[in-house]
Design an enzyme around this catalytic site. Structure first.
Site, PDB file in Angstrom:
ATOM      1  N   GLY A   1      13.620-134.623  34.109  1.00 25.02           N
ATOM      2  CA  GLY A   1      13.232-135.863  33.458  1.00 25.02           C
ATOM      3  C   GLY A   1      14.133-136.121  32.262  1.00 25.02           C
TER       4      GLY A   1
ATOM      5  N   GLN B   1      16.816-139.537  24.200  1.00 24.96           N
ATOM      6  CA  GLN B   1      17.656-138.334  24.305  1.00 24.96           C
ATOM      7  C   GLN B   1      19.140-138.665  24.476  1.00 24.96           C
ATOM      8  OE1 GLN B   1      14.926-136.551  27.478  1.00 24.96           O
ATOM      9  NE2 GLN B   1      15.822-134.744  26.552  1.00 24.96           N
TER      10      GLN B   1
ATOM     11  N   CYS C   1      13.580-128.440  27.892  1.00 28.66           N
ATOM     12  CA  CYS C   1      14.042-129.780  27.544  1.00 28.66           C
ATOM     13  C   CYS C   1      15.564-129.788  27.465  1.00 28.66           C
ATOM     14  CB  CYS C   1      13.442-130.176  26.193  1.00 28.66           C
ATOM     15  SG  CYS C   1      13.931-131.806  25.637  1.00 28.66           S
ATOM     16  N   LEU C   2      16.184-130.814  28.016  1.00 33.70           N
ATOM     17  CA  LEU C   2      17.641-130.904  27.970  1.00 33.70           C
ATOM     18  C   LEU C   2      18.152-131.043  26.538  1.00 33.70           C
ATOM     19  CD1 LEU C   2      18.433-133.263  31.006  1.00 33.70           C
ATOM     20  CD2 LEU C   2      18.774-130.795  30.855  1.00 33.70           C
TER      21      LEU C   2
ATOM     22  N   HIS D   1       5.619-135.350  28.358  1.00 33.84           N
ATOM     23  CA  HIS D   1       6.776-134.816  27.625  1.00 33.84           C
ATOM     24  C   HIS D   1       7.778-135.934  27.320  1.00 33.84           C
ATOM     25  CE1 HIS D   1       9.993-131.549  27.101  1.00 33.84           C
ATOM     26  NE2 HIS D   1      10.696-132.667  27.165  1.00 33.84           N
ATOM     27  N   GLU D   2       8.072-136.746  28.334  1.00 30.50           N
ATOM     28  CA  GLU D   2       9.072-137.807  28.150  1.00 30.50           C
ATOM     29  C   GLU D   2       8.552-138.912  27.234  1.00 30.50           C
ATOM     30  OE1 GLU D   2      11.867-136.917  28.978  1.00 30.50           O
ATOM     31  OE2 GLU D   2      11.407-135.429  30.508  1.00 30.50           O
TER      32      GLU D   2
ATOM     33  N   HIS E   1       9.121-138.081  23.713  1.00 27.95           N
ATOM     34  CA  HIS E   1      10.494-138.373  23.269  1.00 27.95           C
ATOM     35  C   HIS E   1      10.605-139.810  22.769  1.00 27.95           C
ATOM     36  CE1 HIS E   1      12.869-134.857  24.181  1.00 27.95           C
ATOM     37  NE2 HIS E   1      12.474-134.806  25.425  1.00 27.95           N
TER      38      HIS E   1
HETATM   39 ZN    ZN Z   1      12.637-133.274  26.719  1.00 22.85          ZN
END
Ligand code: ZN
Length: 166
Positions: free
Chosen positions: A46, A51, A91-92, A133-134, A137
């Site tokens: 995701g 991000q 997480c990226l 989670h997204e 962000h």
């Molecule tokens: Zn993340």
């Protein structure tokens, strides 16, 4: 399609808040395509626009094994939450760090897809975790906000070490 740069913790730009998308046009379509390409490139499941330093309420996701089921959520809203579920998240934007996070087990959501069509769903499991989670962000929140200061310090040192080695 282009690969986008992913912001890494503790970059303060990850604290920005996304704004709703007013018109879903070609530009938005391009952002969605680029976000998907970036997510696949870095083997994520995701990615939220914040991000990649885009302050728009856009999320892309693909939870399939084959990585052939791209999904897009524009202006995602969680309407209802139920239950509690603790699972490991990564997480990226926080590479190499995996921590247990508490989330709602079940959510009901609405959003728009990349064509501007209204989508609605009731989901649990990984889909529910990923969407929460997204969405965090897009509100300037990171999963590390739920993790203890000590663990964070360790994570930060690890990231600094990796940055030096690269
Ligand atoms: Zn993340």
């Amino acid at each position: 399609m282009a690969l986008l740069d992913i912001l890494h913790f503790p970059d303060q730009r990850l604290r920005q808040k996304a704004q709703s998308v007013e018109h879903i046009d070609e530009k938005i379509g391009q952002i969605v395509a680029d976000m998907l390409a970036t997510m696949y490139h870095f083997s994520g499941i995701g990615l939220a626009a914040i991000q990649v330093n885009i302050k728009k309420s856009i999320i892309v996701m693909d939870l399939s094994q084959e990585k052939n089921q791209p999904e897009c959520f524009i202006n995602l809203k969680i309407l209802e939450k139920k239950g509690k579920h603790k699972a490991e998240e990564g997480c990226l934007s926080v590479p190499g760090i995996y921590e247990q996070v508490n989330r709602a087990e079940w959510i009901k959501y609405e959003a728009l897809n990349e064509k501007g069509e209204k989508i609605q769903g009731e989901v649990d499991g990984l889909t529910a975790i990923c969407l929460q989670h997204e969405l965090d962000h897009l509100n300037g929140k990171l999963f590390t906000d739920y993790v203890s200061a000590l663990k964070l310090q360790r994570a930060r040192r690890q990231l600094q070490k990796e940055a030096k080695n690269n």
